[in-house]
Scaffold this motif. Structure first.
Motif, PDB file in Angstrom:
ATOM      1  N   ASN A 152       0.813  -1.222   0.000  1.00  0.00           N
ATOM      2  CA  ASN A 152       0.000   0.000   0.000  1.00  0.00           C
ATOM      3  C   ASN A 152       0.848   1.273   0.000  1.00  0.00           C
ATOM      4  OD1 ASN A 152      -2.437  -1.392  -0.014  1.00  0.00           O
ATOM      5  ND2 ASN A 152      -2.570  -1.461   2.212  1.00  0.00           N
ATOM      6  N   GLU A 153       2.128   1.145   0.373  1.00  0.00           N
ATOM      7  CA  GLU A 153       3.006   2.312   0.432  1.00  0.00           C
ATOM      8  C   GLU A 153       3.717   2.611  -0.890  1.00  0.00           C
ATOM      9  OE1 GLU A 153       5.553   1.120   3.628  1.00  0.00           O
ATOM     10  OE2 GLU A 153       4.209   1.891   5.188  1.00  0.00           O
ATOM     11  N   VAL A 154       3.578   1.718  -1.855  1.00  0.00           N
ATOM     12  CA  VAL A 154       4.301   1.866  -3.134  1.00  0.00           C
ATOM     13  C   VAL A 154       3.987   3.198  -3.805  1.00  0.00           C
ATOM     14  CG1 VAL A 154       4.533   0.956  -5.484  1.00  0.00           C
ATOM     15  CG2 VAL A 154       4.575  -0.601  -3.536  1.00  0.00           C
ATOM     16  N   VAL A 155       2.714   3.540  -3.895  1.00  0.00           N
ATOM     17  CA  VAL A 155       2.323   4.778  -4.584  1.00  0.00           C
ATOM     18  C   VAL A 155       2.949   5.990  -3.900  1.00  0.00           C
ATOM     19  CG1 VAL A 155       0.382   6.285  -5.187  1.00  0.00           C
ATOM     20  CG2 VAL A 155       0.178   3.818  -5.508  1.00  0.00           C
ATOM     21  N   GLY A 156       2.920   6.022  -2.581  1.00  0.00           N
ATOM     22  CA  GLY A 156       3.522   7.134  -1.839  1.00  0.00           C
ATOM     23  C   GLY A 156       5.008   7.271  -2.115  1.00  0.00           C
ATOM     24  N   TYR A 157       5.721   6.141  -2.136  1.00  0.00           N
ATOM     25  CA  TYR A 157       7.153   6.178  -2.441  1.00  0.00           C
ATOM     26  C   TYR A 157       7.403   6.740  -3.840  1.00  0.00           C
ATOM     27  CZ  TYR A 157       8.571   3.436   1.662  1.00  0.00           C
ATOM     28  OH  TYR A 157       8.833   3.011   2.938  1.00  0.00           O
ATOM     29  N   ARG A 158       6.578   6.329  -4.777  1.00  0.00           N
ATOM     30  CA  ARG A 158       6.762   6.779  -6.163  1.00  0.00           C
ATOM     31  C   ARG A 158       6.447   8.266  -6.311  1.00  0.00           C
ATOM     32  NH1 ARG A 158       4.443   1.628  -9.742  1.00  0.00           N
ATOM     33  NH2 ARG A 158       6.083   0.169  -9.064  1.00  0.00           N
ATOM     34  N   VAL A 159       5.440   8.729  -5.606  1.00  0.00           N
ATOM     35  CA  VAL A 159       5.097  10.154  -5.647  1.00  0.00           C
ATOM     36  C   VAL A 159       6.247  10.987  -5.083  1.00  0.00           C
ATOM     37  CG1 VAL A 159       3.594  11.928  -4.631  1.00  0.00           C
ATOM     38  CG2 VAL A 159       2.585   9.859  -5.620  1.00  0.00           C
ATOM     39  N   ARG A 160       6.794  10.554  -3.950  1.00  0.00           N
ATOM     40  CA  ARG A 160       7.898  11.301  -3.338  1.00  0.00           C
ATOM     41  C   ARG A 160       9.151  11.278  -4.218  1.00  0.00           C
ATOM     42  NH1 ARG A 160       5.301   9.179   1.142  1.00  0.00           N
ATOM     43  NH2 ARG A 160       6.621   7.322   1.313  1.00  0.00           N
ATOM     44  N   TYR A 161       9.392  10.148  -4.868  1.00  0.00           N
ATOM     45  CA  TYR A 161      10.534  10.071  -5.789  1.00  0.00           C
ATOM     46  C   TYR A 161      10.326  11.043  -6.954  1.00  0.00           C
ATOM     47  CZ  TYR A 161      13.978   8.448  -9.108  1.00  0.00           C
ATOM     48  OH  TYR A 161      15.031   8.414  -9.995  1.00  0.00           O
ATOM     49  N   ASP A 162       9.122  11.042  -7.506  1.00  0.00           N
ATOM     50  CA  ASP A 162       8.827  11.938  -8.633  1.00  0.00           C
ATOM     51  C   ASP A 162       8.975  13.408  -8.248  1.00  0.00           C
ATOM     52  OD1 ASP A 162       8.421   9.965 -10.476  1.00  0.00           O
ATOM     53  OD2 ASP A 162       6.262  10.276 -10.715  1.00  0.00           O
ATOM     54  N   GLN A 163       8.596  13.755  -7.028  1.00  0.00           N
ATOM     55  CA  GLN A 163       8.755  15.144  -6.577  1.00  0.00           C
ATOM     56  C   GLN A 163      10.224  15.551  -6.636  1.00  0.00           C
ATOM     57  OE1 GLN A 163       6.974  14.827  -2.701  1.00  0.00           O
ATOM     58  NE2 GLN A 163       4.923  15.386  -3.417  1.00  0.00           N
ATOM     59  N   ALA A 164      11.101  14.677  -6.135  1.00  0.00           N
ATOM     60  CA  ALA A 164      12.542  14.962  -6.161  1.00  0.00           C
ATOM     61  C   ALA A 164      13.063  14.969  -7.593  1.00  0.00           C
ATOM     62  CB  ALA A 164      13.299  13.926  -5.324  1.00  0.00           C
ATOM     63  N   ALA A 165      12.568  14.055  -8.421  1.00  0.00           N
ATOM     64  CA  ALA A 165      13.012  13.978  -9.817  1.00  0.00           C
ATOM     65  C   ALA A 165      12.620  15.233 -10.597  1.00  0.00           C
ATOM     66  CB  ALA A 165      12.417  12.736 -10.489  1.00  0.00           C
ATOM     67  N   LYS A 166      11.423  15.741 -10.330  1.00  0.00           N
ATOM     68  CA  LYS A 166      10.976  16.969 -11.020  1.00  0.00           C
ATOM     69  C   LYS A 166      11.835  18.167 -10.628  1.00  0.00           C
ATOM     70  CE  LYS A 166       6.136  15.598 -11.546  1.00  0.00           C
ATOM     71  NZ  LYS A 166       4.763  15.789 -11.062  1.00  0.00           N
ATOM     72  N   GLN A 167      12.178  18.260  -9.343  1.00  0.00           N
ATOM     73  CA  GLN A 167      13.054  19.357  -8.904  1.00  0.00           C
ATOM     74  C   GLN A 167      14.402  19.281  -9.609  1.00  0.00           C
ATOM     75  OE1 GLN A 167      12.952  18.772  -4.569  1.00  0.00           O
ATOM     76  NE2 GLN A 167      11.929  20.748  -4.402  1.00  0.00           N
ATOM     77  N   PHE A 168      14.949  18.076  -9.667  1.00  0.00           N
ATOM     78  CA  PHE A 168      16.237  17.858 -10.331  1.00  0.00           C
ATOM     79  C   PHE A 168      16.144  18.230 -11.806  1.00  0.00           C
ATOM     80  CE2 PHE A 168      19.004  14.971 -12.779  1.00  0.00           C
ATOM     81  CZ  PHE A 168      20.240  15.298 -12.242  1.00  0.00           C
ATOM     82  N   ASN A 169      15.116  17.717 -12.484  1.00  0.00           N
ATOM     83  CA  ASN A 169      14.953  17.972 -13.924  1.00  0.00           C
ATOM     84  C   ASN A 169      14.746  19.457 -14.220  1.00  0.00           C
ATOM     85  OD1 ASN A 169      15.202  15.227 -14.311  1.00  0.00           O
ATOM     86  ND2 ASN A 169      13.024  14.873 -14.641  1.00  0.00           N
ATOM     87  N   ASN A 170      13.928  20.117 -13.402  1.00  0.00           N
ATOM     88  CA  ASN A 170      13.679  21.552 -13.606  1.00  0.00           C
ATOM     89  C   ASN A 170      14.953  22.363 -13.404  1.00  0.00           C
ATOM     90  OD1 ASN A 170      10.976  21.134 -14.158  1.00  0.00           O
ATOM     91  ND2 ASN A 170      10.302  21.506 -12.064  1.00  0.00           N
ATOM     92  N   TYR A 171      15.740  21.970 -12.409  1.00  0.00           N
ATOM     93  CA  TYR A 171      16.994  22.697 -12.145  1.00  0.00           C
ATOM     94  C   TYR A 171      17.951  22.538 -13.326  1.00  0.00           C
ATOM     95  CZ  TYR A 171      20.738  24.882  -9.546  1.00  0.00           C
ATOM     96  OH  TYR A 171      21.719  25.765  -9.149  1.00  0.00           O
ATOM     97  N   LEU A 172      18.040  21.314 -13.868  1.00  0.00           N
ATOM     98  CA  LEU A 172      18.895  21.084 -15.041  1.00  0.00           C
ATOM     99  C   LEU A 172      18.488  21.988 -16.204  1.00  0.00           C
ATOM    100  CD1 LEU A 172      19.359  17.197 -15.413  1.00  0.00           C
ATOM    101  CD2 LEU A 172      21.054  18.883 -14.689  1.00  0.00           C
ATOM    102  N   LYS A 173      17.203  22.122 -16.393  1.00  0.00           N
ATOM    103  CA  LYS A 173      16.690  22.917 -17.513  1.00  0.00           C
ATOM    104  C   LYS A 173      16.934  24.412 -17.300  1.00  0.00           C
ATOM    105  CE  LYS A 173      12.426  23.556 -20.168  1.00  0.00           C
ATOM    106  NZ  LYS A 173      10.997  23.203 -20.262  1.00  0.00           N
ATOM    107  N   LEU A 174      16.672  24.887 -16.088  1.00  0.00           N
ATOM    108  CA  LEU A 174      16.779  26.321 -15.811  1.00  0.00           C
ATOM    109  C   LEU A 174      18.222  26.814 -15.686  1.00  0.00           C
ATOM    110  CD1 LEU A 174      13.897  26.681 -13.184  1.00  0.00           C
ATOM    111  CD2 LEU A 174      13.914  27.574 -15.514  1.00  0.00           C
ATOM    112  N   HIS A 175      19.134  25.921 -15.326  1.00  0.00           N
ATOM    113  CA  HIS A 175      20.522  26.343 -15.069  1.00  0.00           C
ATOM    114  C   HIS A 175      21.513  25.638 -15.994  1.00  0.00           C
ATOM    115  CE1 HIS A 175      19.372  28.600 -11.451  1.00  0.00           C
ATOM    116  NE2 HIS A 175      18.481  27.647 -11.289  1.00  0.00           N
TER     117      HIS A 175
END
Length: 199
Positions: A152-175
């Motif tokens: 039941n915790e799988v979805v939560g783990y994936r959401v939290r991973y995606d949040q970090a991945a989006k921050q990383f990806n956005n930073y790569l793009k902006l900088h």
């Protein structure tokens, strides 16, 4: 006396200037758009990604291990279908080899294939471990509840991973320009795939 005051003032100014320009000074201000700042920020994002990935995989590993323990307990019971338990054990042991990684998950079908394989194993294990009628082994029941909780915790783990991945990806793009000046491995960094399906 006047010369002493002038000398003290001169030493103060010299010491203050040295503090401001000394690269070893940890309180020195870093230009927020400099390559050094970009490197520091990227390291933070990469560490966060790494921790969230490892936490998620550790939970999945624990789920597979708990399934192994359930099957081991079931094997000891005289009324268990030994052939079925053996087949489920083999299927459970294959799961890690089927699992996606941070690069291969770019192909969403890899995630789906893994999820379907694991769901198939777990449904069959639940049916054997928790029959609708008859007594249930206490150890098996506890382990099965742990598996369900982790599942039941799988979805939560994936959401939290995606949040970090989006921050990383956005930073790569902006900088991009600052990152290109860092050199080395940083110049090769690419956006990481997400669990979330891209539009």
């Amino acid at each position: 006396m006047k010369k002493l005051i002038q000398l003290a003032f001169f030493l103060f100014v010299a010491a203050f200037t040295a503090c401001k320009t000394d690269p070893a000074n940890k309180n020195a201000v870093v230009d927020p758009v400099s390559p050094a700042a970009a490197k520091a920020q990227l390291d933070v994002f990469r560490d966060t990604l790494d921790v969230r990935w490892k936490t998620m995989i550790a939970s999945d590993d624990a789920k597979i291990e708990a399934t192994t323990q359930v099957l081991s307990e079931l094997r000891k019971q005289p009324d268990t279908n030994a052939t079925q338990v053996q087949q489920l054990t083999r299927a459970n042991e294959r799961l890690k080899a089927l699992r996606y990684n941070q690069q291969s998950m770019a192909a969403s079908e890899r995630i789906d294939a893994y999820d379907n394989a694991q769901d198939s194993v777990l449904r069959a294990v639940y049916a054997v471990a928790l029959p609708a009628s008859g007594p249930v082994n206490e150890t098996v029941q506890t382990l099965t509840e742990n598996i369900k909780t982790a599942d039941n915790e799988v979805v939560g783990y994936r959401v939290r991973y995606d949040q970090a991945a989006k921050q990383f990806n956005n930073y790569l793009k902006l900088h991009e320009s600052e990152i290109s000046k860092i050199g080395g491995e940083y110049r090769q960094l690419q956006p990481v795939p997400l669990f979330e399906l891209q539009q």
